[in-house]
Design an enzyme around this catalytic site. Structure first.
Site, PDB file in Angstrom:
ATOM      1  N   TYR A  65     -18.706  -2.532   0.591  1.00  0.00           N
ATOM      2  CA  TYR A  65     -17.840  -1.658  -0.220  1.00  0.00           C
ATOM      3  C   TYR A  65     -18.192  -0.187  -0.002  1.00  0.00           C
ATOM      4  O   TYR A  65     -17.312   0.676   0.009  1.00  0.00           O
ATOM      5  CB  TYR A  65     -17.886  -2.062  -1.703  1.00  0.00           C
ATOM      6  N   ARG A  68     -16.472   0.886   3.075  1.00  0.00           N
ATOM      7  CA  ARG A  68     -15.035   1.101   2.841  1.00  0.00           C
ATOM      8  C   ARG A  68     -14.791   2.374   2.025  1.00  0.00           C
ATOM      9  O   ARG A  68     -13.847   3.120   2.279  1.00  0.00           O
ATOM     10  CB  ARG A  68     -14.429  -0.113   2.131  1.00  0.00           C
ATOM     11  N   HIS A 117      -5.077  -4.746  -8.498  1.00  0.00           N
ATOM     12  CA  HIS A 117      -6.318  -5.294  -7.929  1.00  0.00           C
ATOM     13  C   HIS A 117      -7.521  -4.378  -8.189  1.00  0.00           C
ATOM     14  O   HIS A 117      -8.561  -4.519  -7.554  1.00  0.00           O
ATOM     15  CB  HIS A 117      -6.161  -5.559  -6.428  1.00  0.00           C
ATOM     16  N   CYS A 145     -26.471   0.012 -14.383  1.00  0.00           N
ATOM     17  CA  CYS A 145     -25.810   0.445 -15.614  1.00  0.00           C
ATOM     18  C   CYS A 145     -26.885   0.899 -16.607  1.00  0.00           C
ATOM     19  O   CYS A 145     -27.994   0.357 -16.594  1.00  0.00           O
ATOM     20  CB  CYS A 145     -25.026  -0.749 -16.167  1.00  0.00           C
ATOM     21  N   GLY A 184       5.013  -2.869   2.775  1.00  0.00           N
ATOM     22  CA  GLY A 184       3.740  -3.117   3.456  1.00  0.00           C
ATOM     23  C   GLY A 184       2.867  -4.178   2.835  1.00  0.00           C
ATOM     24  O   GLY A 184       1.657  -4.011   2.764  1.00  0.00           O
ATOM     25  N   SER A 186       2.105  -8.518   2.886  1.00  0.00           N
ATOM     26  CA  SER A 186       2.419  -9.812   3.510  1.00  0.00           C
ATOM     27  C   SER A 186       3.018 -10.758   2.478  1.00  0.00           C
ATOM     28  O   SER A 186       3.634 -11.758   2.838  1.00  0.00           O
ATOM     29  CB  SER A 186       1.159 -10.414   4.132  1.00  0.00           C
ATOM     30  N   ALA A 228       6.050   2.361   7.195  1.00  0.00           N
ATOM     31  CA  ALA A 228       6.386   2.931   5.884  1.00  0.00           C
ATOM     32  C   ALA A 228       6.412   4.457   5.931  1.00  0.00           C
ATOM     33  O   ALA A 228       7.295   5.088   5.348  1.00  0.00           O
ATOM     34  CB  ALA A 228       5.382   2.447   4.846  1.00  0.00           C
TER      35      ALA A 228
HETATM   36  P1  OAD Z   1      -1.913  -7.661   4.227  1.00  0.00           P
HETATM   37  O1  OAD Z   1      -2.943  -7.159   5.183  1.00  0.00           O
HETATM   38  O2  OAD Z   1      -1.891  -9.111   3.922  1.00  0.00           O
HETATM   39  O3  OAD Z   1      -0.461  -7.295   4.779  1.00  0.00           O
HETATM   40  C1  OAD Z   1      -0.145  -6.026   5.243  1.00  0.00           C
HETATM   41  C2  OAD Z   1       1.350  -5.971   5.498  1.00  0.00           C
HETATM   42  O4  OAD Z   1       1.683  -4.653   5.873  1.00  0.00           O
HETATM   43  C3  OAD Z   1       1.835  -6.901   6.614  1.00  0.00           C
HETATM   44  O5  OAD Z   1       2.994  -7.587   6.184  1.00  0.00           O
HETATM   45  C4  OAD Z   1       2.155  -5.939   7.767  1.00  0.00           C
HETATM   46  O6  OAD Z   1       3.247  -6.400   8.558  1.00  0.00           O
HETATM   47  C5  OAD Z   1       2.537  -4.682   7.004  1.00  0.00           C
HETATM   48  N1  OAD Z   1       2.308  -3.393   7.710  1.00  0.00           N
HETATM   49  C6  OAD Z   1       1.295  -3.037   8.518  1.00  0.00           C
HETATM   50  N2  OAD Z   1       1.388  -1.746   8.872  1.00  0.00           N
HETATM   51  C7  OAD Z   1       2.488  -1.252   8.244  1.00  0.00           C
HETATM   52  C8  OAD Z   1       3.118   0.040   8.189  1.00  0.00           C
HETATM   53  N3  OAD Z   1       2.626   1.099   8.854  1.00  0.00           N
HETATM   54  N4  OAD Z   1       4.228   0.164   7.437  1.00  0.00           N
HETATM   55  C9  OAD Z   1       4.755  -0.893   6.759  1.00  0.00           C
HETATM   56  N5  OAD Z   1       4.201  -2.121   6.777  1.00  0.00           N
HETATM   57  C10 OAD Z   1       3.086  -2.306   7.507  1.00  0.00           C
HETATM   58  O7  OAD Z   1      -2.036  -6.762   2.902  1.00  0.00           O
HETATM   59  P2  OAD Z   1      -1.574  -7.093   1.421  1.00  0.00           P
HETATM   60  O8  OAD Z   1      -0.284  -7.845   1.406  1.00  0.00           O
HETATM   61  O9  OAD Z   1      -1.640  -5.828   0.679  1.00  0.00           O
HETATM   62  O10 OAD Z   1      -6.540  -8.542  -2.256  1.00  0.00           O
HETATM   63  O11 OAD Z   1      -2.730  -8.048   0.945  1.00  0.00           O
HETATM   64  C11 OAD Z   1      -2.721  -8.506  -0.362  1.00  0.00           C
HETATM   65  C12 OAD Z   1      -4.120  -8.678  -0.871  1.00  0.00           C
HETATM   66  O12 OAD Z   1      -4.875  -9.508   0.007  1.00  0.00           O
HETATM   67  C13 OAD Z   1      -4.934  -7.397  -0.942  1.00  0.00           C
HETATM   68  O13 OAD Z   1      -4.671  -6.619  -2.087  1.00  0.00           O
HETATM   69  C14 OAD Z   1      -6.330  -7.928  -0.968  1.00  0.00           C
HETATM   70  C15 OAD Z   1      -6.224  -8.959   0.136  1.00  0.00           C
HETATM   71  O14 OAD Z   1      -7.132  -9.983   0.094  1.00  0.00           O
HETATM   72  C16 OAD Z   1      -7.684  -8.343  -2.913  1.00  0.00           C
HETATM   73  O15 OAD Z   1      -8.578  -7.686  -2.458  1.00  0.00           O
HETATM   74  C17 OAD Z   1      -7.720  -8.999  -4.241  1.00  0.00           C
END
Ligand code: OAD
Length: 236
Positions: A65, A68, A117, A145, A184, A186, A228
């Protein structure tokens, strides 16, 4: 894709929602989770993003972390974040619901943001459960803490419940949405993805912006394929 139709629908919208995922921050330089270069390609989520992983090896989890946080601290919002902030200034009914923990929507000027999240800029005590902002980069590992407990990252891990009040607000906003932008993501992580279904059920005009198809593409009224940061400013 009919950009004019999207603009028309948005113009008439009083309670729009933008549901965002890692893809909206990709052009800022924040790695996504899935797909090429995604974090979950190089790291095992079960070693880094579960309460069990933190209990077994808090040092290792914090080091990840901290890496990141360092990365995110050096980057800026991109035109997609700014476009949503500008949309809110024109239409104060906008709610941004984000799965991202990077804080970039707020940094870009969005005010009505629901971070379902959590935030990488918050820490929470594993003992007293107190949560507070922390922007130290690098952070002192292991952070402690005042109560004597160990602090953990203020994010939601796999297997954990989402913050109830924020999730309720997100469902409420989606349930009265008349226009929903899904940007953006999945769409494979629950309950975040079900917010899009809530919007669809509520009769929202559904628009996806993504570089490729997602698990939510089939419920969209319009899909705009592209980055995006390039699509959103032109659209809004
Ligand atoms: P993902 O990494 O699963 O998906 C990213 C999405 O963004 C994909 O559908 C890509 O096609 C799309 N993408 C990539 N670059 C892009 C761009 N420049 N413009 C538009 N779209 C683009 O990420 P999330 O769906 O956010 O959870 O993942 C959901 C959760 O899974 C996260 O919040 C995290 C992870 O595990 C936790 O940490 C709880």
């Amino acid at each position: 894709m009919n950009l004019e139709r999207i603009r028309e629908k948005l113009k008439g919208s009083v309670s729009p929602v933008a549901l965002t995922g890692a893809g909206i921050s990709a052009e800022s330089g924040v790695p996504t989770f899935r797909g090429p270069g995604g974090l979950w390609k190089n790291f095992r989520a079960e070693d880094l993003a579960t309460p069990e992983a933190f209990e077994a090896d808090p040092l290792r989890v914090w080091e990840w972390y901290d890496w990141r946080r360092g990365l995110i601290s050096r980057i800026k919002p991109n035109p997609a974040h700014y476009a949503l902030a500008e949309l809110e200034s024109k239409n104060p009914g906008l709610t941004v619901i984000t799965q991202n923990v990077d804080g970039l929507h707020t940094l870009a000027g969005s005010r009505n943001v629901l971070e379902i999240h959590g935030s990488i800029w918050r820490v929470a005590c594993t003992e007293c459960k107190n949560s507070s902002e922390n922007r130290e980069v690098p952070i002192k590992i292991l952070p402690g803490c005042p109560c004597g407990g160990v602090l953990r990252p203020g994010v939601v891990w796999f297997g954990e419940a989402l913050p109830e009040d924020i999730l309720n607000e997100a469902f409420e906003a989606s349930g009265k949405a008349d226009f929903m932008l899904v940007v953006g993501t999945s769409g494979v992580v629950q309950p975040a993805a079900s917010l899009a279904y809530r919007g669809k059920e509520a009769g929202a005009f559904m628009v996806e912006i993504n570089t490729g198809p997602s698990a939510l593409s089939n419920i969209m009224d319009e899909t705009v394929s592209g980055k995006a940061g390039e699509v959103l400013p032109g659209l809004l």
